[in-house]
Design a protein around this motif. Structure first.
Motif, PDB file in Angstrom:
ATOM      1  N   ALA A  28       0.833  -1.201   0.000  1.00 19.47           N
ATOM      2  CA  ALA A  28       0.000   0.000   0.000  1.00 19.47           C
ATOM      3  C   ALA A  28       0.869   1.253   0.000  1.00 19.47           C
ATOM      4  O   ALA A  28       0.529   2.263  -0.633  1.00 19.47           O
ATOM      5  CB  ALA A  28      -0.928  -0.011   1.207  1.00 19.47           C
ATOM      6  N   ALA A  29       1.990   1.204   0.702  1.00 20.55           N
ATOM      7  CA  ALA A  29       2.913   2.342   0.706  1.00 20.55           C
ATOM      8  C   ALA A  29       3.471   2.584  -0.694  1.00 20.55           C
ATOM      9  O   ALA A  29       3.607   3.732  -1.133  1.00 20.55           O
ATOM     10  CB  ALA A  29       4.043   2.093   1.702  1.00 20.55           C
ATOM     11  N   LEU A  30       3.782   1.499  -1.408  1.00 18.06           N
ATOM     12  CA  LEU A  30       4.282   1.635  -2.775  1.00 18.06           C
ATOM     13  C   LEU A  30       3.220   2.240  -3.684  1.00 18.06           C
ATOM     14  O   LEU A  30       3.514   3.129  -4.503  1.00 18.06           O
ATOM     15  CB  LEU A  30       4.726   0.273  -3.303  1.00 18.06           C
ATOM     16  CG  LEU A  30       5.159   0.221  -4.772  1.00 18.06           C
ATOM     17  CD1 LEU A  30       6.321   1.165  -5.040  1.00 18.06           C
ATOM     18  CD2 LEU A  30       5.522  -1.216  -5.162  1.00 18.06           C
ATOM     19  N   ALA A  31       1.977   1.777  -3.556  1.00 18.55           N
ATOM     20  CA  ALA A  31       0.906   2.325  -4.386  1.00 18.55           C
ATOM     21  C   ALA A  31       0.731   3.815  -4.120  1.00 18.55           C
ATOM     22  O   ALA A  31       0.549   4.609  -5.062  1.00 18.55           O
ATOM     23  CB  ALA A  31      -0.399   1.581  -4.111  1.00 18.55           C
ATOM     24  N   ALA A  32       0.811   4.221  -2.853  1.00 14.98           N
ATOM     25  CA  ALA A  32       0.680   5.635  -2.516  1.00 14.98           C
ATOM     26  C   ALA A  32       1.838   6.443  -3.085  1.00 14.98           C
ATOM     27  O   ALA A  32       1.650   7.562  -3.576  1.00 14.98           O
ATOM     28  CB  ALA A  32       0.602   5.804  -0.994  1.00 14.98           C
ATOM     29  N   ALA A  33       3.050   5.876  -3.020  1.00 19.44           N
ATOM     30  CA  ALA A  33       4.217   6.582  -3.558  1.00 19.44           C
ATOM     31  C   ALA A  33       4.081   6.791  -5.059  1.00 19.44           C
ATOM     32  O   ALA A  33       4.467   7.842  -5.593  1.00 19.44           O
ATOM     33  CB  ALA A  33       5.486   5.803  -3.244  1.00 19.44           C
ATOM     34  N   ARG A  34       3.519   5.806  -5.749  1.00 22.97           N
ATOM     35  CA  ARG A  34       3.366   5.923  -7.206  1.00 22.97           C
ATOM     36  C   ARG A  34       2.383   7.016  -7.599  1.00 22.97           C
ATOM     37  O   ARG A  34       2.459   7.557  -8.698  1.00 22.97           O
ATOM     38  CB  ARG A  34       2.919   4.577  -7.781  1.00 22.97           C
ATOM     39  CG  ARG A  34       4.057   3.562  -7.867  1.00 22.97           C
ATOM     40  CD  ARG A  34       3.566   2.184  -8.236  1.00 22.97           C
ATOM     41  NE  ARG A  34       4.686   1.306  -8.595  1.00 22.97           N
ATOM     42  CZ  ARG A  34       4.614  -0.027  -8.639  1.00 22.97           C
ATOM     43  NH1 ARG A  34       3.471  -0.633  -8.343  1.00 22.97           N
ATOM     44  NH2 ARG A  34       5.665  -0.752  -8.975  1.00 22.97           N
ATOM     45  N   HIS A  35       1.459   7.328  -6.696  1.00 17.84           N
ATOM     46  CA  HIS A  35       0.481   8.374  -6.986  1.00 17.84           C
ATOM     47  C   HIS A  35       0.881   9.715  -6.381  1.00 17.84           C
ATOM     48  O   HIS A  35       0.146  10.697  -6.513  1.00 17.84           O
ATOM     49  CB  HIS A  35      -0.901   7.970  -6.457  1.00 17.84           C
ATOM     50  CG  HIS A  35      -1.513   6.844  -7.228  1.00 17.84           C
ATOM     51  ND1 HIS A  35      -1.345   5.532  -6.885  1.00 17.84           N
ATOM     52  CD2 HIS A  35      -2.272   6.843  -8.363  1.00 17.84           C
ATOM     53  CE1 HIS A  35      -1.992   4.758  -7.737  1.00 17.84           C
ATOM     54  NE2 HIS A  35      -2.565   5.522  -8.653  1.00 17.84           N
ATOM     55  N   GLY A  36       2.026   9.757  -5.717  1.00 20.69           N
ATOM     56  CA  GLY A  36       2.458  10.990  -5.076  1.00 20.69           C
ATOM     57  C   GLY A  36       2.997  11.992  -6.076  1.00 20.69           C
ATOM     58  O   GLY A  36       3.496  11.633  -7.142  1.00 20.69           O
ATOM     59  N   ALA A  37       2.884  13.239  -5.723  1.00 27.67           N
ATOM     60  CA  ALA A  37       3.389  14.316  -6.576  1.00 27.67           C
ATOM     61  C   ALA A  37       4.635  14.921  -5.951  1.00 27.67           C
ATOM     62  O   ALA A  37       4.892  14.772  -4.759  1.00 27.67           O
ATOM     63  CB  ALA A  37       2.317  15.393  -6.745  1.00 27.67           C
ATOM     64  N   GLY A  38       5.420  15.581  -6.779  1.00 28.12           N
ATOM     65  CA  GLY A  38       6.568  16.319  -6.269  1.00 28.12           C
ATOM     66  C   GLY A  38       7.850  15.526  -6.160  1.00 28.12           C
ATOM     67  O   GLY A  38       8.867  16.059  -5.721  1.00 28.12           O
ATOM     68  N   LEU A  39       7.814  14.249  -6.552  1.00 25.63           N
ATOM     69  CA  LEU A  39       9.042  13.453  -6.485  1.00 25.63           C
ATOM     70  C   LEU A  39       9.925  13.762  -7.694  1.00 25.63           C
ATOM     71  O   LEU A  39       9.422  14.071  -8.775  1.00 25.63           O
ATOM     72  CB  LEU A  39       8.709  11.964  -6.476  1.00 25.63           C
ATOM     73  CG  LEU A  39       8.082  11.395  -5.213  1.00 25.63           C
ATOM     74  CD1 LEU A  39       7.709   9.933  -5.430  1.00 25.63           C
ATOM     75  CD2 LEU A  39       9.026  11.525  -4.035  1.00 25.63           C
ATOM     76  N   PRO A  40      11.238  13.642  -7.532  1.00 28.88           N
ATOM     77  CA  PRO A  40      12.116  13.799  -8.696  1.00 28.88           C
ATOM     78  C   PRO A  40      11.775  12.784  -9.781  1.00 28.88           C
ATOM     79  O   PRO A  40      11.260  11.688  -9.498  1.00 28.88           O
ATOM     80  CB  PRO A  40      13.514  13.546  -8.111  1.00 28.88           C
ATOM     81  CG  PRO A  40      13.377  13.802  -6.648  1.00 28.88           C
ATOM     82  CD  PRO A  40      11.980  13.424  -6.285  1.00 28.88           C
ATOM     83  N   LEU A  41      12.073  13.122 -11.018  1.00 28.69           N
ATOM     84  CA  LEU A  41      11.739  12.266 -12.153  1.00 28.69           C
ATOM     85  C   LEU A  41      12.344  10.871 -11.998  1.00 28.69           C
ATOM     86  O   LEU A  41      11.682   9.866 -12.274  1.00 28.69           O
ATOM     87  CB  LEU A  41      12.232  12.908 -13.449  1.00 28.69           C
ATOM     88  CG  LEU A  41      12.013  12.089 -14.734  1.00 28.69           C
ATOM     89  CD1 LEU A  41      10.522  11.850 -14.966  1.00 28.69           C
ATOM     90  CD2 LEU A  41      12.643  12.808 -15.927  1.00 28.69           C
ATOM     91  N   ALA A  42      13.597  10.792 -11.552  1.00 24.79           N
ATOM     92  CA  ALA A  42      14.246   9.482 -11.415  1.00 24.79           C
ATOM     93  C   ALA A  42      13.505   8.599 -10.415  1.00 24.79           C
ATOM     94  O   ALA A  42      13.359   7.387 -10.630  1.00 24.79           O
ATOM     95  CB  ALA A  42      15.701   9.668 -10.984  1.00 24.79           C
ATOM     96  N   CYS A  43      13.010   9.183  -9.322  1.00 24.77           N
ATOM     97  CA  CYS A  43      12.238   8.423  -8.326  1.00 24.77           C
ATOM     98  C   CYS A  43      10.934   7.921  -8.939  1.00 24.77           C
ATOM     99  O   CYS A  43      10.558   6.750  -8.762  1.00 24.77           O
ATOM    100  CB  CYS A  43      11.934   9.284  -7.108  1.00 24.77           C
ATOM    101  SG  CYS A  43      13.346   9.650  -6.061  1.00 24.77           S
ATOM    102  N   ARG A  44      10.235   8.800  -9.665  1.00 24.96           N
ATOM    103  CA  ARG A  44       8.951   8.411 -10.251  1.00 24.96           C
ATOM    104  C   ARG A  44       9.130   7.271 -11.256  1.00 24.96           C
ATOM    105  O   ARG A  44       8.332   6.329 -11.304  1.00 24.96           O
ATOM    106  CB  ARG A  44       8.291   9.618 -10.928  1.00 24.96           C
ATOM    107  CG  ARG A  44       7.929  10.741  -9.961  1.00 24.96           C
ATOM    108  CD  ARG A  44       6.860  11.661 -10.552  1.00 24.96           C
ATOM    109  NE  ARG A  44       7.229  12.204 -11.850  1.00 24.96           N
ATOM    110  CZ  ARG A  44       7.912  13.344 -12.022  1.00 24.96           C
ATOM    111  NH1 ARG A  44       8.307  14.043 -10.947  1.00 24.96           N
ATOM    112  NH2 ARG A  44       8.196  13.790 -13.231  1.00 24.96           N
ATOM    113  N   GLU A  45      10.185   7.340 -12.049  1.00 26.75           N
ATOM    114  CA  GLU A  45      10.422   6.287 -13.042  1.00 26.75           C
ATOM    115  C   GLU A  45      10.783   4.961 -12.367  1.00 26.75           C
ATOM    116  O   GLU A  45      10.339   3.893 -12.805  1.00 26.75           O
ATOM    117  CB  GLU A  45      11.530   6.722 -13.994  1.00 26.75           C
ATOM    118  CG  GLU A  45      11.111   7.849 -14.934  1.00 26.75           C
ATOM    119  CD  GLU A  45      12.222   8.241 -15.890  1.00 26.75           C
ATOM    120  OE1 GLU A  45      13.385   7.836 -15.639  1.00 26.75           O
ATOM    121  OE2 GLU A  45      11.930   8.945 -16.883  1.00 26.75           O
TER     122      GLU A  45
END
Length: 377
Positions: A32-49
């Motif tokens: 669930a933490a991973l799913a929330a992180a994937r929908h989070g905003a404001g992360l650097p591009l490398a983190c989001r990818e």
């Protein structure tokens, strides 16, 4: 497996530690933490990818590393996460472990210092570690050249406990010449770090490693250090975490003693022998053991308070009467048993077992040998 994979993906995404801890605390499961992180905003591009498209090859390699005996991944919100480290201002969100996880809950002293010590400083590190380990303390250091390596070797030389906190992946020995020492510590003690397998030596990782060394320990002893030494970072972090800081004085002509002199001027306790460290820390160790008894109910309250009764035993001389304590005592035999087997037999967590085993060892009811436990003969 889903939750382990989620932790591995989060670890590879290189999230800021505070955000990583928040995600783990806010969600019941790592998935669930991973799913929330994937929908989070404001992360650097490398983190989001990295979160959106984890590398299958790396994930398979991480799984393969963890599947081998003695290896484990420990999240910040796990009940097995070491309490002393959790209480610091900067606990790592994840710890990779190789070896005996019960050592995370054993009273530790950090021995740190120069990578290029004097011959006398190297010998003092070995002797301090041997004396501390012989007195029952675990010796924690960073597996670096010089003082760190001498401290680990000193603890191992007397069959004592030692923990090595590394700034690389646990499959990467740094320096490379310490591969045999690292393997021996994993076999007889514990190697740990916050970086996934395959992570190479990166300069910025070593100061952050020092916060783990300091945070796990009740005290940090600086044996030799120059004025611009990483050991001074460890000392500062220990002080920020509210831990004791000790320093050994040296010759005014010795450049790797000047950092110790600076620490003493700034308020560190001057020590000249391991006995002085042990004497200063005994009340803290006793307090820690009492906290463990209280938190886990490892000893019957009436027995603990009865005049003349050692803490952790009932009036009949047996371990305390809590249900968990009885379960552990029944699971223990006279043949040494590894911690993982005790987890299986009792259904208790590593943290619960480690704390109770420590109390029982202090009370003389249990003997420990290289991560295996048995009733005292």
């Amino acid at each position: 497996m889903e939750n382990q994979d989620a932790l591995l993906v989060l670890a590879r995404a290189r999230l800021p530690d505070a955000l990583f801890r928040h995600l783990l605390a806010a969600h019941a499961e790592p998935a669930a933490a991973l799913a929330a992180a994937r929908h989070g905003a404001g992360l650097p591009l490398a983190c989001r990818e990295a979160l959106a498209r984890p590398c299958p090859r790396r994930l398979d390699a991480d799984r393969a590393w963890l599947d081998k005996p003695g290896r484990r991944l420990l999240a910040w919100n796990s009940p097995d996460y070491p309490a002393l480290l959790r209480r610091t201002p900067w606990p790592p969100a994840l710890l990779f472990l190789h070896g005996d996880p019960s050592l995370l809950w054993h009273p530790q002293v950090a021995l740190v210092g120069s990578r290029r010590p004097s011959p006398a400083g190297r010998q003092r590190a070995h002797d301090f570690a041997a004396n501390l380990a012989g007195a029952g303390w675990a010796v924690t250091s960073g597996l670096a050249e010089g003082i760190d390596a001498a401290a680990h070797a000193g603890a191992l030389a007397v069959g004592g406990r030692t923990l090595a906190v590394v700034g690389t992946g646990l499959d990467q020995a740094y320096p490379p010449g310490h591969a045999a020492l690292m393997a021996r510590i994993a076999a007889e003690g514990l190697v740990l770090g916050e970086h996934p397998p395959g992570t190479p030596a990166i300069a910025s990782h070593f100061p952050s490693r020092n916060r783990v060394v300091a945070g796990l320990s009740l005290a940090t002893v600086v044996l030799e250090a120059a004025l611009r030494s990483g050991a001074l970072i460890s000392a500062r972090l220990a002080a920020e975490a509210g831990r004791e800081v000790f320093a050994l004085p040296g010759s005014v002509d010795n450049p790797v003693a000047r950092g110790c002199h600076r620490l003493i001027r700034e308020g560190a306790t001057l020590v000249e022998s391991p006995d002085q460290v042990i004497e200063a820390l005994e009340p803290l160790a006793a307090s820690l053991a009492d906290d463990l008894r209280s938190a886990l109910g490892a000893a019957d309250t009436a027995a603990r308070d009865a005049p003349g009764q050692p803490a952790g035993r009932s009036a009949g001389g047996q371990p305390g009467d809590s249900a968990n304590h009885k379960r552990l005592w029944s699971a223990l035999g006279h043949d040494p048993t590894p911690l993982d087997e005790l987890v299986r037999r009792t259904g208790l967590t590593v943290a619960e077992l480690s704390s109770m085993l420590l109390v029982m060892e202090l009370d003389g009811r249990v003997v420990a040998d290289n991560g295996r436990f048995a009733r005292h003969p």
